[in-house]
Motif scaffolding. Structure first.
Motif, PDB file in Angstrom:
ATOM      1  N   THR A  53      23.966  28.092  -0.293  1.00 13.06           N
ATOM      2  CA  THR A  53      24.459  28.878  -1.435  1.00 13.06           C
ATOM      3  C   THR A  53      23.985  30.330  -1.362  1.00 13.06           C
ATOM      4  O   THR A  53      24.704  31.234  -1.775  1.00 13.06           O
ATOM      5  N   SER A  54      22.794  30.553  -0.822  1.00 14.72           N
ATOM      6  CA  SER A  54      22.282  31.924  -0.696  1.00 14.72           C
ATOM      7  C   SER A  54      23.072  32.707   0.346  1.00 14.72           C
ATOM      8  O   SER A  54      23.368  33.891   0.162  1.00 14.72           O
ATOM      9  N   ILE A  55      23.424  32.045   1.444  1.00 15.42           N
ATOM     10  CA  ILE A  55      24.244  32.689   2.466  1.00 15.42           C
ATOM     11  C   ILE A  55      25.606  33.063   1.884  1.00 15.42           C
ATOM     12  O   ILE A  55      26.119  34.169   2.099  1.00 15.42           O
ATOM     13  N   GLN A  56      26.167  32.139   1.112  1.00 13.34           N
ATOM     14  CA  GLN A  56      27.510  32.323   0.586  1.00 13.34           C
ATOM     15  C   GLN A  56      27.571  33.329  -0.564  1.00 13.34           C
ATOM     16  O   GLN A  56      28.480  34.157  -0.625  1.00 13.34           O
ATOM     17  N   GLU A  57      26.609  33.279  -1.483  1.00 13.56           N
ATOM     18  CA  GLU A  57      26.719  34.058  -2.714  1.00 13.56           C
ATOM     19  C   GLU A  57      25.943  35.364  -2.725  1.00 13.56           C
ATOM     20  O   GLU A  57      26.278  36.275  -3.484  1.00 13.56           O
ATOM     21  N   THR A  58      24.889  35.480  -1.926  1.00 10.86           N
ATOM     22  CA  THR A  58      24.120  36.725  -1.946  1.00 10.86           C
ATOM     23  C   THR A  58      24.111  37.435  -0.598  1.00 10.86           C
ATOM     24  O   THR A  58      24.134  38.666  -0.547  1.00 10.86           O
TER      25      THR A  58
END
Length: 253
Positions: free
Chosen positions: A198-203
C-alpha cells in the motif's frame, strides 16, 4: 441508488477508474486494479488495527501482569508508530495509507501504561500518559518543521529494529513469549507486510517503504519465536513447577 453506489465507489477509486469499471466495463485495467487493491487493503488494515492489540491489552488485564513484555521495546515501538503517524499526517498522505497507526498508537500507549501500573509504578504510568499527550501536540500542531519530521522518520528503522529485537532477546532469555498475545503478533506481521504494497502504491515514499520492510522483518522474528515457544513455559515458571514436584524430605518438613 446509482448516485449512492457511485459515491461509495469513489471512496475506493478515482473518477477515471470508476469510468473504466462502471461505464466502459474495462475490468482489466492494471493500474486501476492495483489502486483499488491498495485502497481496499489499506482500509482493511485500518479496520483490523482497531482491535489488533486489544488481545494483548486484555491478556495483561486478565493476568494483572506484564511479565515477559519488554517495556523498553514497547516504548520504542510507540515512538516509531507515533513518528510515522505524524510524518504521514503532516505530509497530507491518504488516511488509508497510515490511519492504522492512530489506533496502534492508542493501544500501545495502553499496553505501556498497564505494564507500568501492574509493576507497582502508578505515578510513572500517569507521567508517561501526560508526556505522550505533550509529544503528540508538538509533532502534529505545526510546531515541528517538516525537515525535523523527515529526520525523525528516518530514525524509525533503527528504532523499530532495536525495539522489536529487544523484545526478541527478552523472549530468548526467558525461553518463552510470556504475556505476548499470539493474535496481536500475527496481525502485526500481516499488517506490516501488507503496508509494503500500500505504501508503494499510495505514497511512493521510499523512506516509508523501507520502514515497513524493516518492520515486517522484525515482526517476523517475533512471530517465529511465538511459534517456536508455543507450548514452552517461561524458564522461571518451569523451575517453580519442577521445585513443586520435588519430593519432601524430613528436613523439608
Amino acid at each position: 441508488m446509482a448516485d449512492l453506489i457511485k459515491k461509495g465507489a469513489l471512496l475506493l477509486m478515482n473518477q477515471k477508474c470508476y469510468d473504466n469499471y462502471f461505464l466502459e466495463h474495462n475490468f482489466f485495467d492494471v493500474p486501476c486494479f492495483k489502486a483499488l487493491l491498495s485502497k481496499g487493503l489499506g482500509l482493511g488494515i485500518i479496520a483490523g488495527s482497531v482491535l489488533v492489540k486489544v488481545p494483548q491489552v486484555m491478556k495483561i488485564l486478565q493476568n494483572k501482569s506484564g511479565e515477559g513484555i519488554n517495556l523498553f521495546g514497547v516504548m520504542l515501538d510507540l515512538l516509531a508508530i507515533t513518528f510515522h503517524m505524524s510524518y504521514n499526517f503532516m505530509h497530507g498522505y491518504p488516511f488509508s495509507s497510515w490511519g492504522d497507526n492512530t489506533f496502534l498508537a492508542l493501544q500501545t500507549v495502553a499496553i505501556a501504561a498497564l505494564v507500568l501500573f501492574f509493576a507497582g509504578r502508578k505515578p510513572h504510568a500517569f507521567i508517561f500518559l501526560l508526556a505522550y499527550a505533550t509529544l503528540l501536540y508538538v509533532l502534529n500542531s505545526g510546531l515541528t518543521s517538516m525537515k525535523v519530521l523527515l529526520t525523525i522518520q528516518s530514525c524509525n528503522i533503527p528504532i523499530l529494529l532495536v525495539g522489536k529485537l529487544s523484545q526478541a532477546m527478552t523472549n530468548y532469555k526467558a525461553g518463552s513469549t510470556g504475556q505476548l498475545s499470539a493474535a496481536t503478533v500475527i496481525m502485526m506481521f500481516a499488517g506490516s507486510l501488507a503496508r509494503i504494497f500500500t505504501s508503494i502504491q499510495e505514497t511512493g515514499d521510499t523512506m516509508i517503504i523501507v520502514t515497513f520492510v524493516a518492520s515486517t522483518f522484525a515482526n517476523g522474528v517475533i512471530l517465529a519465536q511465538l511459534l517456536y515457544y508455543w507450548n514452552k513455559p517461561a524458564a522461571g515458571a518451569a523451575a517453580a513447577k519442577s521445585k513443586s514436584k520435588k519430593p519432601k524430605t524430613k528436613k523439608d518438613d
